[in-house]
Each structure stands twice: as structure tokens, then as C-alpha cells.
Write an enzyme that holds these catalytic residues in place. Sequence first.
Site, PDB file in Angstrom:
ATOM      1  N   GLU A  52       0.796  -1.220   0.000  1.00  0.00           N
ATOM      2  CA  GLU A  52       0.000   0.000   0.000  1.00  0.00           C
ATOM      3  C   GLU A  52       0.836   1.282   0.000  1.00  0.00           C
ATOM      4  O   GLU A  52       0.351   2.348  -0.336  1.00  0.00           O
ATOM      5  CB  GLU A  52      -0.963   0.022   1.209  1.00  0.00           C
ATOM      6  CG  GLU A  52      -0.292  -0.004   2.565  1.00  0.00           C
ATOM      7  CD  GLU A  52       0.110  -1.411   2.971  1.00  0.00           C
ATOM      8  OE1 GLU A  52       0.994  -1.536   3.821  1.00  0.00           O
ATOM      9  OE2 GLU A  52      -0.444  -2.370   2.413  1.00  0.00           O
TER      10      GLU A  52
ATOM     11  N   ASP B 245      20.835  15.070 -32.118  1.00  0.00           N
ATOM     12  CA  ASP B 245      21.334  15.900 -33.201  1.00  0.00           C
ATOM     13  C   ASP B 245      22.808  16.190 -32.949  1.00  0.00           C
ATOM     14  O   ASP B 245      23.368  15.775 -31.929  1.00  0.00           O
ATOM     15  CB  ASP B 245      20.519  17.192 -33.329  1.00  0.00           C
ATOM     16  CG  ASP B 245      20.646  18.107 -32.108  1.00  0.00           C
ATOM     17  OD1 ASP B 245      21.306  17.709 -31.133  1.00  0.00           O
ATOM     18  OD2 ASP B 245      20.079  19.210 -32.133  1.00  0.00           O
TER      19      ASP B 245
ATOM     20  N   ASP C 296      16.430  20.186 -30.716  1.00  0.00           N
ATOM     21  CA  ASP C 296      16.004  21.523 -30.328  1.00  0.00           C
ATOM     22  C   ASP C 296      15.377  22.330 -31.458  1.00  0.00           C
ATOM     23  O   ASP C 296      15.038  23.486 -31.286  1.00  0.00           O
ATOM     24  CB  ASP C 296      17.184  22.313 -29.760  1.00  0.00           C
ATOM     25  CG  ASP C 296      18.298  22.523 -30.792  1.00  0.00           C
ATOM     26  OD1 ASP C 296      18.203  21.963 -31.897  1.00  0.00           O
ATOM     27  OD2 ASP C 296      19.262  23.253 -30.473  1.00  0.00           O
TER      28      ASP C 296
ATOM     29  N   ASP D 282      12.950  18.674 -35.341  1.00  0.00           N
ATOM     30  CA  ASP D 282      13.115  17.606 -34.344  1.00  0.00           C
ATOM     31  C   ASP D 282      11.812  17.258 -33.633  1.00  0.00           C
ATOM     32  O   ASP D 282      11.731  16.224 -32.962  1.00  0.00           O
ATOM     33  CB  ASP D 282      14.151  18.024 -33.295  1.00  0.00           C
ATOM     34  CG  ASP D 282      15.546  18.161 -33.876  1.00  0.00           C
ATOM     35  OD1 ASP D 282      15.899  17.337 -34.740  1.00  0.00           O
ATOM     36  OD2 ASP D 282      16.269  19.094 -33.488  1.00  0.00           O
TER      37      ASP D 282
ATOM     38  N   ASN E  66       4.103 -13.895   5.099  1.00  0.00           N
ATOM     39  CA  ASN E  66       3.213 -13.739   6.254  1.00  0.00           C
ATOM     40  C   ASN E  66       1.887 -14.455   6.042  1.00  0.00           C
ATOM     41  O   ASN E  66       1.336 -15.065   6.963  1.00  0.00           O
ATOM     42  CB  ASN E  66       2.953 -12.247   6.508  1.00  0.00           C
ATOM     43  CG  ASN E  66       4.110 -11.594   7.234  1.00  0.00           C
ATOM     44  OD1 ASN E  66       4.980 -12.269   7.779  1.00  0.00           O
ATOM     45  ND2 ASN E  66       4.153 -10.267   7.225  1.00  0.00           N
TER      46      ASN E  66
ATOM     47  N   ASN F 223       1.961  -4.156   9.670  1.00  0.00           N
ATOM     48  CA  ASN F 223       2.099  -3.875   8.246  1.00  0.00           C
ATOM     49  C   ASN F 223       2.490  -2.419   8.012  1.00  0.00           C
ATOM     50  O   ASN F 223       3.363  -2.099   7.211  1.00  0.00           O
ATOM     51  CB  ASN F 223       0.776  -4.193   7.533  1.00  0.00           C
ATOM     52  CG  ASN F 223       0.957  -4.374   6.048  1.00  0.00           C
ATOM     53  OD1 ASN F 223       1.896  -5.022   5.613  1.00  0.00           O
ATOM     54  ND2 ASN F 223       0.064  -3.796   5.260  1.00  0.00           N
TER      55      ASN F 223
ATOM     56  N   ASP G 249       6.049  -0.668   6.584  1.00  0.00           N
ATOM     57  CA  ASP G 249       6.069   0.290   5.474  1.00  0.00           C
ATOM     58  C   ASP G 249       6.777   1.579   5.869  1.00  0.00           C
ATOM     59  O   ASP G 249       7.545   2.145   5.085  1.00  0.00           O
ATOM     60  CB  ASP G 249       4.644   0.591   5.010  1.00  0.00           C
ATOM     61  CG  ASP G 249       4.070  -0.538   4.166  1.00  0.00           C
ATOM     62  OD1 ASP G 249       4.833  -1.134   3.393  1.00  0.00           O
ATOM     63  OD2 ASP G 249       2.876  -0.831   4.285  1.00  0.00           O
TER      64      ASP G 249
END
Length: 881
Positions: free
Chosen positions: A313, A355, A623, A627, A691, A716, A720
Site C-alpha cells: 500500500e 542531433d 532543439d 526535431d 506472512n 504492516n 512500510d
Amino acid sequence: MKLVSQLKKRQQQERQRHDAEVRLRQAALLPEEKLLEKWSTQTTGLTATESQTRLAKQGPNEITTADHESSWHRLLTAVFAPFNSILLVIAALTYFTDVLATTQPDYVTVIIILVLVALSSTLSFVQQQKATQAVEQLTQKISNQADVYRDGKVVTLPTEQLVAGDVLRLAAGDLIPADLRFLTTQDTFIAQAALTGESEPVEKIAGNVDQTEDVLPDLPNIGLMGANMVSGSATAVVLLTGNETYFGAMAESMSGDRSKTSFENGVESVSRLLIRLMLVMVPVVFVINGVTKGDWLSSLLFAISVAVGLTPEMLPVIMTSTLAKGALSLSKHQTVVRTLGAIQTFGEMDVLCTDKTGTLTEDTVALEKYLDIQGKTDQRVLRYAFLNSAFQTGLKNLIDLAIINHATELDVSAIQAEYQRIDEIPFDFSRRRMSVVLQDNNGRRQLVTKGAVEEMLEISTKLEVAGKVVPLNAETKQIALQTYEKYSAQGLRILGVARKNDVPDIHHFSVADEQDMVLLGFVGFLDPPKDTAQAAIQALKKHGVRTVVLTGDSDGVASTVGGKVGLANEQVLTGPQLDQMDDQQLTQAVTDCTIFAKLSPTQKVRVVETFQAQGHTTGFLGDGINDAPALRQADVGISVDTAVDIAKETADIVLLKKDLLVLEKGVVEGRKIFGNIIKYLKMATSGNFGNVISVIIASLCLPFIPLLPVQLLTQNLLCDFAQLGLPFDDVDETYLQQPRRWETRSIKSFMWFLGPVSSIFDLLCFAVMWWVMGANSVEKAALFQCGWFVFGTVSQVLIIYMIRTSQVPFIQSRPAAPLMASSLGIMLLAVVVGFSGLAQGIDMQKLPLNFWPWLAALLAGYCLAVSFCKRVYIKRYGEWF
């Protein structure tokens, strides 16, 4: 309600679009005098005071869509994220069972769940805010500009400051920054693909029209925001700005979803995998616990918690934090990321098409030679080249400026006073030349043209040799070509200069007049290679990125420059040769060839498409106007802040400094980001999968639920939080050497390989708690749960150090300080909770001190087992993460 809201939004958009169309069609019909009167302006533009007044009233010339994500919207999204929504449901059920349905209300569990929701929401919201602000601040460094008449003078302003009534001067390469009507045009062609989907440019003219039956984009005197100037020049009056424009009214319906990257597709594939696991395992857990324990409500809550346990999550937070950190890191190296997701594609890139000018070269073009057909210095050639560059009103590039500067130094520029411009035929990329029609003080007219040598020879019928005009035949053409090839091979960019005398007195000239010319000679320019170019190419090669040059320059210049910067230049393919190849031949050609010269915009796109068809993640750096199509086609488009507007607008990444070394840093940063996100995914999926296996076995064997829902969710979330330092972690140098593409197979194999290892040690923990600690009855369930809670949390956090590197942790690869802080802090918190009275807060019993040595032994054994499995895994799969 949602459908009603969407219907109202569509109706409002339709009204806005209709109103814009009506106003623009009315403007198209008005004579110029009436048009300027209605918009309260004049051909010399607005005054600065009037423009400020209108800007305050009309607002900035920006498009804001209704679904623009506000801070309030991001906060609501964070609070009601899927994980938090499940927590809130469990909180509501717990409130019913622990407070409303009992004579002794217990608010502790409900409060803890709500605290977890608050922490998770706050963290997600803060990270999203930081990422959004980072992108906005970086994007502000890039601004499209427009040439505007203010107080009768041309000034350059950000397009956001334009107002209705402003008079603009437009040239090739400019975006159409608002809805406007053309006042003057000179071979003005604009591309309207963003509006109509048609890639072919359309011509625009000045003056009013008699009828407006055409579809709006096809009205010949109207230009719409979102189009761009392909060739020619023009002046125009702004009619509508911002959301009032036709494009603004259509913005939401036209935006669409961009195509997903391989990384985004990969995340979705892992999500689908986890959903399938949930659909199988959650019902199994629910039924097993319901049957064996007899408490179906608790079993349901526990099964829902298991579902949460399978979900990574915090992935959105980790991804956003990592990408935002990468964007800020690149900004320190003069690189602005316009879309965060492009950073990861940067790291995936294995072919860079670029280029030549300004990337491999210094971008400081200097005029070195002005030669007649035989290669002798001839100042007359310089004079005609100067007249061509000085009198053109289109986009003056570096070549024009080099000619003008050199002529000024030699006092040749004084000749400008003897002529006046009558007309011009602007440059375009199919003709590769431009012309001006001049009249001298005696009333004699001349057409003066400069451009690519091959194209100049095509329109010439005569040459000037030793002061005499002679026919262009095989012999004289060979003399000219020998001169051109000699200096082109020396690395000079060579252009031809031609003239035609006694041009007829007509009002308008076109490409058809560029014929029967007299070729006078050549001008040669030098743009030396950058000192850093060779080192940058080698650095990119070291990191698995092949550099390929796609240029419109001649093959001689491209080959010379390529050789000087270390590129293989034995084989150079030109645009005409590409046109003779079918797709299979071109596929073979791009495998061997590194330098492509004399390419048109469509040929550049074809080369990029060929690389992509071979499975390469292809970047393009450019540029110019020519292009833009290739920038749009590439997986990651890269431009520079000095580029034409359309190139900057198309690019995903904009360099404030045009240097390949900066790109190499971007590639490395992209791979770091990819690596850290993959670390999280592999840790989360393997740990959570392990788990779930442990939960199923425990549910079958234990007379009580192994972890209460609030305990499982808290564990949990703590795990995290421990990984929040991952965005700042270092990545092993060996990992950065090669491009990294998403491999769902790798995630699956890692999950199936490492998940059961964690389950084995969970079962060992169960054994210790059951037979050693005596937690072997329903009355001792709280002690058992506390033991597994502490071991499960600490082991999942500790294993971060084992999984984050394929090398020996701490000795060969040290984690970054932020990761150390977040992980060690969580481990300490879990231990403190488990061995103190705080355990009662989530319905656990405090652990006795004699659990310490068993905990240490279990953790040490787990680390050793993972180290052994790491060697086996790398040997089998050839990778770690």
C-alpha cells in the site's frame, strides 16, 4: 450524482467551445480596420499600461482544466486510499463490537486504528504535495516566449502575459500561443495535429474571408492555440486567451490518457498478481478461522486484514517520493523534468538519438570560409550571403548570425543600406533553402538564395567561374562538387549561395521563382566538437547506452565530427539512401550504423521507430522545428531551454545546459529510482506473501487467531514506515551499468523464492512461543501474538539490509543514512512496544526478558538463511533485484 455532474461539465464545455467558435468566425469575416476597432487595438499593438489592465481583468494566458488536482483533492485521496478505507471499515466494526455492543466500552483499539489512518494519510499527502510542488517549481524554469508589439516596439514576453488585442510577430518554430487572426503572412504554414490530427501543414493568409463554412481550424486567416508555425513569418492579433480559446474549451476532452510505460504496465501486472492471490487466500483464511475458532466476525476482520497484508500500500508514496527526489537531484544538474514518470524511462533508455549541433559540438558557429566555385576566397560570395541573412524576417539561426557578425567585422554590412527587401521565400525542411527578393537604389531587383548544396545545384542552371557566368554542365558541376566535398570532409558545414538578376516586378514570389539561378559559391562554417562530448559518449556507453547521431547536416560534416568524438564513422547513411531501404533493410542498417546525415524530420522519426521496433527504449535529443516529430515519437523526448517553442513543449525533459554529460547523470538517476522502487516491491511482496503462508498454517494449528486485525495492520504499517528512507538509498554501482526494464517474472520468482523462507522462521517463532514461552492456550494468546508481532516486525525491517543489495550488507554496500534512520527507528519502536506496557494498547501481553536470546537467535538465523538463498538465487536467475 456523478453522472449528473459529468453531464453538466460536458454541457458547459460545449457552450464554451460554441462561444469561442462563434467569436472566431465573426472575427474571420471582419475587415482589418473593423477587427482592430472591435478588439480596441492597432497594428502597433497595445501600450504597456493597457496590457496590464487587460491582464488583470482576463487573467493569465493559461489553460486550467476542471480536474486540476488541488491540495484539498489530494488530501481526500490520501485519506480515502484503499488501505485507509479498509482501516476505517475495521474501525467502524471494532467500535460496534468494543464500544456499542459491550457493557465495558474499550476505545483503545478504535483510537489506535484512527491514529494509523491519520499517520498514513498525512504521510501520503505530504509526499504528494512535495512532489507536486517540486514539478511546478522546476517547470517554472521553462517558459515559452512570444514576440509582442508593446508601445510600438517588439518585446519578448512569456506567453502567459498575452492578452486579447496584443499583436504578435511569429516565425518558424513558434507555438501559436492563443487564438488569433493573421494580419500579415509570408509563406505561412502551420501544423495543427494537436487540434485536427492532420500532420500535413496548412497555409494561412491575411485579410478577411467572405464566408466561414469551413471547419474552424481550416479558416485560412485564423490560427488556434495548440498549433505551431512550420515555416514562414506572420503578424497576428490575439483574439482569445486561456480557457476562452477553442483549445481551452476542448482541453479536457482532448487530453486523453497517455500511453503507459513498461514500468507502469509492470506495476499493474504485479497488482493483478496480488489480487489473484487475495481472491484465493482471503476466503481460505476466513473459512479456516471461522470453522476452527467459531467466531465468524473476528475471522472476517482478520481475513480483511490479511488482504491488506498482501497489498504494497505504500508503493504510491515510495514511487512519488523517489521520483520527486530524482527530479530535484536532476535540477541541480541543470535538468528540468516536465513529467515525473520520464525519469524512470530515462534509466531504461539504451539508445540515445541526438542531433549534432550544440550536443556534440560547441553550438558556437563561426564563418570560416567564403569561396567561389573553384575554392578561392571571394568576398562577393560573403556579400550575397550577408544580404540573404540580414534581410530575412524568419527565424535567424546561428548560421545567419555568424554570417552577419563576420560581415560586420569586415565592414561588408554597409552594403545593406543600398538595398530594400521586397519579398522573401522562407526556409522549410523539404527545400532546405531560403530566398529574399531585394531591390537596389537603381530599382533593379535580385533574388538571393542560400541553402544546402545539393538543393542549390538543383535550382541552378549556371555557375560563376573566375568572374564569368558559365552553363552548369557535367564538367562545371564536378568542379563545384569537388570544392564542396573537399571542405565538407574537413568538418565544415557548407552552404551554397546563388542569385538571379532582373527579377520581374510582381507582387508576390513563391518557391516556383527559385529556378534558373546562378551559383556564386559557398560559405563554410565551423562548429568545433565539445571537449566533453567524447567523455560523455564513453560514459553513456559504460552505462549501456548507445549514442546515435541523427542530423540534417551533410555526411562529410557528420562523419568528421562523429570521428572526433569517438563514434564509429566508417559508415554514414544519408536520407536519400534511407528512402531506398525497406523496413527490413533499415532494421539491419540501424544495427550497424551510428551516424545518419541529411535527414528530413520524417526520416528521423523512421529511424527512431526502427529502434523501438527492435525493442530498444529510445531517447531523442533535439532543439529544432525539424526535431519535434522525433521528440514526440521517442520513448523519452529531451530538449533544451534555448530550443524553439514546439521542441520544448513536446519534450519530457528539458536541459538548461546542452551537454551529454548531463544526460549521463539523468540515466544514472533513472536507474537509481527504478532500483529503489523494485527493492520496495520485492521486499513487500515476498514479505507479505510469507506472512500469509504463516497465517494460514497458524490458523490451522492454533486455537486462537495468530494476530488480531489491529495488530496485523499495525505491523504492516510499521514495516512500510521503515522503508520510507528507500527513496534516498544508494544503489550498487554494478546495478547501474546496464539499462533496467520491468520484469514481472522477476517479481514473481523473487516472491515465490523468498516468501517461504520468512514463513519457515515464522514457524520457528511459533514453536518458541508455544513450547518455550508457554503461550499455548487461548488465555495466553496475547503473549503469543506479542512475540510474533515483535519478531515479524523486526525481521521484516532487518531483512531490508539483506535484500537492498546483492553484495555483503554494510561491508561491501552501505545503506543511506535516511534508510538507516527510518528502519532502526521502527525496529526500536517494535521492541519497546513488545517488552513494555505499551503492548496492552493493541491487546497484547508484555514479553518476558528471557525471550531476548531467542529473538536474537531467530533473527540471526533468518539473516544467514537469506544470505544463503541470495547466492542460490543469483546463481540461478543471474540477478538479485
